[in-house]
Design an enzyme around this catalytic site. Sequence first.
Site, short mmCIF file in Angstrom:
data_model
loop_
_atom_site.label_atom_id
_atom_site.label_comp_id
_atom_site.label_asym_id
_atom_site.label_seq_id
_atom_site.Cartn_x
_atom_site.Cartn_y
_atom_site.Cartn_z
N SER A 148 2.43 1.90 -3.37
CA SER A 148 1.46 2.41 -4.35
C SER A 148 1.18 3.89 -4.12
CB SER A 148 0.17 1.59 -4.32
OG SER A 148 -0.62 1.86 -3.17
N LYS A 149 1.10 4.32 -2.87
CA LYS A 149 0.83 5.73 -2.57
C LYS A 149 2.06 6.60 -2.81
CE LYS A 149 -3.49 5.41 -1.59
NZ LYS A 149 -4.50 6.13 -2.39
N ILE A 182 -8.04 8.64 8.52
CA ILE A 182 -9.40 9.10 8.23
C ILE A 182 -10.37 7.97 8.58
CG2 ILE A 182 -10.95 9.99 6.43
CD1 ILE A 182 -8.55 11.85 6.98
N TYR A 233 0.84 -1.20 0.00
CA TYR A 233 0.00 0.00 0.00
C TYR A 233 0.88 1.25 0.00
CZ TYR A 233 -3.54 3.37 1.51
OH TYR A 233 -4.38 4.46 1.59
#
Length: 194
Positions: A99-100, A129, A96
Amino acid sequence: RQKLVDETIKVFGRIDLLVNNAGVAPDVRADVLEATEESFDRLININLKGPYFLTQLVCRKMVEQFANRNSQIANPKIINITSISAYTAHTQRGDYAVSKAGLAMMTQVYAARMAEFGVNVYEIRPGVIQTDMTGAVKEKYDDLIFNKDLTPIKRWGQPDDVARAVVVAIAKDYFPFSTGEVINVDGGFAMRRL
């Protein structure tokens, strides 16, 4: 991607704003030494490859629009929603984070390329969030936020916090002399503190 661009042009006649907000977390939070190639490919395809090539298609349309522009129309904008994971090592979600981080660099690349056509490109970098994606780790982040000083602002971020950065700050053209900028919506996570 092509159908999305074609339908937008068909309905609206132009594209003034692209927000790359689609993204997924790994199906399994696996240690970087145990993570699978299938998980990596899934995350790269959805979180990076999809936005990269959608942005390419949209930029081609924006270049055409630049050649035929009406001076009363604000400059087009592209916004990539990334994550604090773009620069925060997390050994349970390495795929993750990669990818970011790629999406963060994509912001820089497209900002540099599209400036001559009046297209500003931004990165909004959310922190923790409260969404379905973070629901599985709510207790962990409750402890980090409220007991362990993860952020100076002691609350969960809300989807509306990110939406305001998109709609109020960027879409309304309040940063016309900025491109390639990172806007942190992270409760102060990015600050270095003693």
